[in-house]
Design an enzyme around this catalytic site. Structure first.
Site, PDB file in Angstrom:
ATOM      1  N   VAL A  82       0.846  -1.192   0.000  1.00  0.00           N
ATOM      2  CA  VAL A  82       0.000   0.000   0.000  1.00  0.00           C
ATOM      3  C   VAL A  82       0.886   1.249   0.000  1.00  0.00           C
ATOM      4  CG1 VAL A  82      -1.702   1.297   1.336  1.00  0.00           C
ATOM      5  CG2 VAL A  82      -1.817  -1.209   1.260  1.00  0.00           C
ATOM      6  N   GLY A  83       0.666   2.121  -0.957  1.00  0.00           N
ATOM      7  CA  GLY A  83       1.458   3.356  -0.970  1.00  0.00           C
ATOM      8  C   GLY A  83       0.855   4.416  -1.856  1.00  0.00           C
ATOM      9  N   VAL A  84       1.099   5.659  -1.471  1.00  0.00           N
ATOM     10  CA  VAL A  84       0.670   6.828  -2.252  1.00  0.00           C
ATOM     11  C   VAL A  84       1.869   7.764  -2.334  1.00  0.00           C
ATOM     12  CG1 VAL A  84      -0.810   8.882  -2.198  1.00  0.00           C
ATOM     13  CG2 VAL A  84      -1.781   6.643  -1.654  1.00  0.00           C
ATOM     14  N   ARG A  91      -5.017  13.355   0.068  1.00  0.00           N
ATOM     15  CA  ARG A  91      -6.161  13.857  -0.705  1.00  0.00           C
ATOM     16  C   ARG A  91      -7.144  12.731  -1.017  1.00  0.00           C
ATOM     17  NH1 ARG A  91      -3.451  15.050  -6.657  1.00  0.00           N
ATOM     18  NH2 ARG A  91      -1.656  16.029  -5.728  1.00  0.00           N
ATOM     19  N   GLY A  92      -7.074  11.695  -0.177  1.00  0.00           N
ATOM     20  CA  GLY A  92      -8.109  10.668  -0.232  1.00  0.00           C
ATOM     21  C   GLY A  92      -7.838   9.494  -1.157  1.00  0.00           C
ATOM     22  N   LEU A  94      -5.729   6.856  -0.746  1.00  0.00           N
ATOM     23  CA  LEU A  94      -5.762   5.577  -0.022  1.00  0.00           C
ATOM     24  C   LEU A  94      -7.213   5.210   0.301  1.00  0.00           C
ATOM     25  CD1 LEU A  94      -4.439   3.197   1.419  1.00  0.00           C
ATOM     26  CD2 LEU A  94      -4.433   4.576   3.499  1.00  0.00           C
ATOM     27  N   THR A  95      -7.977   6.179   0.732  1.00  0.00           N
ATOM     28  CA  THR A  95      -9.379   5.906   1.080  1.00  0.00           C
ATOM     29  C   THR A  95     -10.112   5.321  -0.130  1.00  0.00           C
ATOM     30  OG1 THR A  95      -9.272   7.763   2.593  1.00  0.00           O
ATOM     31  CG2 THR A  95     -11.473   6.957   2.034  1.00  0.00           C
ATOM     32  N   GLU A 120       1.904   1.813  10.007  1.00  0.00           N
ATOM     33  CA  GLU A 120       1.588   2.701  11.127  1.00  0.00           C
ATOM     34  C   GLU A 120       0.220   2.304  11.648  1.00  0.00           C
ATOM     35  OE1 GLU A 120       3.141   6.703  11.190  1.00  0.00           O
ATOM     36  OE2 GLU A 120       3.191   6.630   9.002  1.00  0.00           O
ATOM     37  N   TYR A 124      -5.227   1.945   9.569  1.00  0.00           N
ATOM     38  CA  TYR A 124      -6.232   0.998   9.074  1.00  0.00           C
ATOM     39  C   TYR A 124      -7.530   0.830   9.869  1.00  0.00           C
ATOM     40  CZ  TYR A 124      -2.725  -0.013   5.624  1.00  0.00           C
ATOM     41  OH  TYR A 124      -1.833   0.124   4.597  1.00  0.00           O
ATOM     42  N   PHE A 407       4.189 -10.113   5.220  1.00  0.00           N
ATOM     43  CA  PHE A 407       4.088 -10.261   3.767  1.00  0.00           C
ATOM     44  C   PHE A 407       3.893  -8.901   3.122  1.00  0.00           C
ATOM     45  CE2 PHE A 407       0.086 -11.253   5.913  1.00  0.00           C
ATOM     46  CZ  PHE A 407      -0.751 -10.284   5.419  1.00  0.00           C
TER      47      PHE A 407
HETATM   48  C1  LIG Z   1      -0.454  -3.111   4.257  1.00  0.00           C
HETATM   49  C2  LIG Z   1       0.630  -2.110   3.926  1.00  0.00           C
HETATM   50  O1  LIG Z   1       1.145  -2.093   2.854  1.00  0.00           O
HETATM   51  S1  LIG Z   1       1.079  -0.991   5.142  1.00  0.00           S
HETATM   52  C3  LIG Z   1       1.993   0.287   4.293  1.00  0.00           C
HETATM   53  C4  LIG Z   1       1.291   1.602   4.188  1.00  0.00           C
HETATM   54  N1  LIG Z   1       2.138   2.496   3.426  1.00  0.00           N
HETATM   55  C5  LIG Z   1       3.044   3.348   3.970  1.00  0.00           C
HETATM   56  O2  LIG Z   1       3.163   3.495   5.174  1.00  0.00           O
HETATM   57  C6  LIG Z   1       3.914   4.078   2.985  1.00  0.00           C
HETATM   58  C7  LIG Z   1       4.005   5.561   3.298  1.00  0.00           C
HETATM   59  N2  LIG Z   1       2.709   6.204   3.370  1.00  0.00           N
HETATM   60  C8  LIG Z   1       1.891   6.345   2.296  1.00  0.00           C
HETATM   61  O3  LIG Z   1       2.168   5.886   1.204  1.00  0.00           O
HETATM   62  C9  LIG Z   1       0.599   7.122   2.489  1.00  0.00           C
HETATM   63  O4  LIG Z   1       0.805   8.110   3.464  1.00  0.00           O
HETATM   64  C10 LIG Z   1      -0.595   6.251   2.943  1.00  0.00           C
HETATM   65  C11 LIG Z   1      -0.836   5.151   1.923  1.00  0.00           C
HETATM   66  C12 LIG Z   1      -0.356   5.605   4.290  1.00  0.00           C
HETATM   67  C13 LIG Z   1      -1.840   7.143   3.082  1.00  0.00           C
HETATM   68  O5  LIG Z   1      -2.257   7.560   1.799  1.00  0.00           O
HETATM   69  P1  LIG Z   1      -3.146   8.883   1.605  1.00  0.00           P
HETATM   70  O6  LIG Z   1      -3.654   8.857   0.212  1.00  0.00           O
HETATM   71  O7  LIG Z   1      -2.391  10.063   2.063  1.00  0.00           O
HETATM   72  O8  LIG Z   1      -4.349   8.617   2.609  1.00  0.00           O
HETATM   73  P2  LIG Z   1      -5.751   9.361   2.598  1.00  0.00           P
HETATM   74  O9  LIG Z   1      -5.590  10.739   2.015  1.00  0.00           O
HETATM   75  O10 LIG Z   1      -6.794   8.505   1.969  1.00  0.00           O
HETATM   76  O11 LIG Z   1      -6.027   9.468   4.146  1.00  0.00           O
HETATM   77  C14 LIG Z   1      -7.149   8.929   4.758  1.00  0.00           C
HETATM   78  C15 LIG Z   1      -7.131   9.289   6.217  1.00  0.00           C
HETATM   79  O12 LIG Z   1      -6.106   8.526   6.865  1.00  0.00           O
HETATM   80  C16 LIG Z   1      -5.212   9.409   7.539  1.00  0.00           C
HETATM   81  N3  LIG Z   1      -3.878   8.883   7.352  1.00  0.00           N
HETATM   82  C17 LIG Z   1      -3.348   8.456   6.211  1.00  0.00           C
HETATM   83  N4  LIG Z   1      -2.088   8.023   6.411  1.00  0.00           N
HETATM   84  C18 LIG Z   1      -1.831   8.192   7.705  1.00  0.00           C
HETATM   85  C19 LIG Z   1      -0.693   7.937   8.516  1.00  0.00           C
HETATM   86  N5  LIG Z   1       0.432   7.426   7.994  1.00  0.00           N
HETATM   87  N6  LIG Z   1      -0.765   8.231   9.812  1.00  0.00           N
HETATM   88  C20 LIG Z   1      -1.912   8.753  10.325  1.00  0.00           C
HETATM   89  N7  LIG Z   1      -3.034   9.012   9.599  1.00  0.00           N
HETATM   90  C21 LIG Z   1      -2.982   8.730   8.312  1.00  0.00           C
HETATM   91  C22 LIG Z   1      -5.370  10.747   6.847  1.00  0.00           C
HETATM   92  O13 LIG Z   1      -5.003  11.810   7.673  1.00  0.00           O
HETATM   93  C23 LIG Z   1      -6.835  10.762   6.501  1.00  0.00           C
HETATM   94  O14 LIG Z   1      -7.564  11.128   7.663  1.00  0.00           O
HETATM   95  P3  LIG Z   1      -8.854  12.057   7.576  1.00  0.00           P
HETATM   96  O15 LIG Z   1      -9.811  11.305   6.680  1.00  0.00           O
HETATM   97  O16 LIG Z   1      -9.294  12.147   8.987  1.00  0.00           O
HETATM   98  O17 LIG Z   1      -8.385  13.327   6.961  1.00  0.00           O
END
Ligand SMILES: CC(=O)SCCNC(=O)CCNC(=O)[C@H](O)C(C)(C)COP(=O)(O)OP(=O)(O)OC[C@H]1O[C@@H](n2cnc3c(N)ncnc32)[C@H](O)[C@@H]1OP(=O)(O)O
Length: 407
Positions: A82-84, A91-92, A94-95, A120, A124, A407
């Site tokens: 999972v990554g953005v 900006r939503g 991941l959502t 983190e 989730y 994994f």
């Molecule tokens: C199963 C796995 O693969 S776990 C690995 C997850 N990936 C990573 O940690 C890589 C680094 N991080 C990322 O790539 C990105 O920050 C992601 C994927 C975690 C989040 O992607 P985004 O597109 O920014 O998330 P999105 O905008 O949909 O956020 C949804 C909500 O989650 C919250 N959120 C997203 N990421 C985080 C975070 N790391 N810590 C805390 N809150 C978070 C946002 O603030 C938002 O909250 P809100 O709706 O109250 O405003």
């Protein structure tokens, strides 16, 4: 500016961009041998990208594997990658990807649960994943702990070798034990390749990986995988044994493997990132504090289909309880469900009866494997117990869940 980013299934042409994105977001180089290994298990038809005018800005994937749950082995979507992109975060995206993936899994109707490891812990729960299994990280002062004295005439012997050469023995033991080990994931040939993959530039200065198999009179009864990071200081040798996996069918094998790992010459510490919370070693050594155990969250679980998931597992004691579940994403899970069952199986049907326990689908995910208790979540104010009919004991199992790999 309007966000034109579209979600679409990945194609083979996206591979370079996907691994480029994953390298960026996880701050590592996923190239060469490591990328090949990820390619071995990649399922193109289960991955999604967020496409911003030809730029891969987001990615999520799932693996089709089985998961051992209390009393059963069931198909489970193993979500990963999972990554953005940093330029597109918050900006939503991941959502959108999570919602689409959850609906796709639910519509396919094959998997009643999904699981993942979270980078983190705050990411989730909003998508319905609850902390279902934890792990211990061990940092053992190996010169300061003793295991029970070995039998004068041990029934087995240890054979050390290259992991690739011992694959048949290791996978045989793993398969034999897997149906009873809650939290374990199935490993086909590709997954064994992935598990045993050992890219040189990801060893952080340690040796290649080694394997040892324990053989009893009837054949292999266990194995361990580890590597060693060499170190010398002013006191002399101080190497660290980095244990990846210890799998044992019986106590004698388990002790023999740990005695071996704790006793390797020129080493002064033994570390293991993914030990079980109820690791038997804690109760076998004379100085458990010297195991340096630290507690970490491990597998997060999302119930995709409430009746499907609740009838797939078994229960430690008879249970007859009404659960009121709220699920704002997969809304057909929301409502009151009567769960009736026990060690032999269960039924789960919609009901108009008053609820004994009201909880979110996130908290149902947390209790599902028996690693987190209803009573604990109630004490934390997360689960509302409206009556004295408490399903805590029924949801527990003989051992705590202990997933074996990230994994
Ligand atoms: C199963 C796995 O693969 S776990 C690995 C997850 N990936 C990573 O940690 C890589 C680094 N991080 C990322 O790539 C990105 O920050 C992601 C994927 C975690 C989040 O992607 P985004 O597109 O920014 O998330 P999105 O905008 O949909 O956020 C949804 C909500 O989650 C919250 N959120 C997203 N990421 C985080 C975070 N790391 N810590 C805390 N809150 C978070 C946002 O603030 C938002 O909250 P809100 O709706 O109250 O405003």
């Amino acid at each position: 500016m309007k966000d034109e980013t579209q979600l679409r299934p990945s194609t083979g042409d996206d591979f370079a961009a996907i691994f480029g994105l994953l390298s960026t977001v996880f701050h590592e180089e996923i190239e060469g041998e490591l990328r090949d290994l990820e390619g071995v298990v990649y399922e193109l038809d289960r991955s999604l990208v967020a496409d911003d005018a030809g730029l891969v800005a987001g990615h999520v994937q799932a693996f089709s594997r089985d998961l051992t749950v209390p009393g059963a082995v069931i198909p489970a979507a193993h979500v990963s990658g999972v990554g953005v992109l940093p330029t597109h975060r918050r900006r939503g995206l991941l959502t959108r990807m999570m919602h689409r993936q959850l609906h796709e899994i639910a519509d396919a109707g094959r998997e009643a649960v999904a699981v993942l490891w979270a980078s983190e812990t705050s990411i989730y729960p909003r998508f319905g994943y609850g902390p279902a299994a934890s792990r211990l990280s061990l940092n053992i002062m190996n010169r300061e702990v003793r295991l029970p004295v070995p039998p004068a005439e041990p029934s087995g012997r240890l054979r050390m070798g290259d992991p690739g050469d011992l694959l048949a023995e290791m996978s045989g033991v793993y398969e034999r034990l897997r149906p009873d080990r809650v939290g374990w994931s199935s490993r086909d040939d590709n997954w064994w390749k992935w598990v045993l993959g050992d890219p040189k530039d990801h060893r952080d200065g340690a040796t290649r990986r080694y394997a040892v198999v324990h053989e009893g009179p009837g054949g292999p009864t266990g194995y361990a995988l580890w590597r060693i990071k060499d170190d010398w200081n002013s006191h002399g040798p101080s190497a660290e044994v980095q244990v990846r996996e210890v799998v044992a069918a019986d106590p004698e094998t388990y002790q023999a493997l740990w005695r071996f790992l704790l006793g390797i010459d020129l080493t002064r510490s033994v570390t293991m990132r993914l030990a079980a919370v109820d690791e038997p070693l804690l109760y076998m050594v004379d100085e458990p504090r010297r195991l340096g155990a630290g507690y970490v969250d491990a597998l997060w679980l999302r119930v995709i289909d409430v009746p499907g998931a609740l009838t797939a597992r078994r229960y430690a004691t008879d249970v007859d309880v009404v659960l009121e579940v709220t699920d704002p994403i997969l809304t057909r899970n929301s409502g009151r469900w009567r769960l009736t069952g026990g060690p032999g199986g269960a039924t789960c049907t919609p009901t108009g009866d008053p609820a004994d326990v009201a909880l979110s689908v996130t908290d149902l995910g947390a209790v599902y494997l028996g690693g987190t208790a209803f009573s604990t979540l109630a004490a934390a104010g997360r689960v509302r117990q409206a009556t004295g009919n408490d399903p805590t004991v029924a949801f527990r199992w003989n051992r705590l869940p202990s997933p074996t790999e990230v994994f």
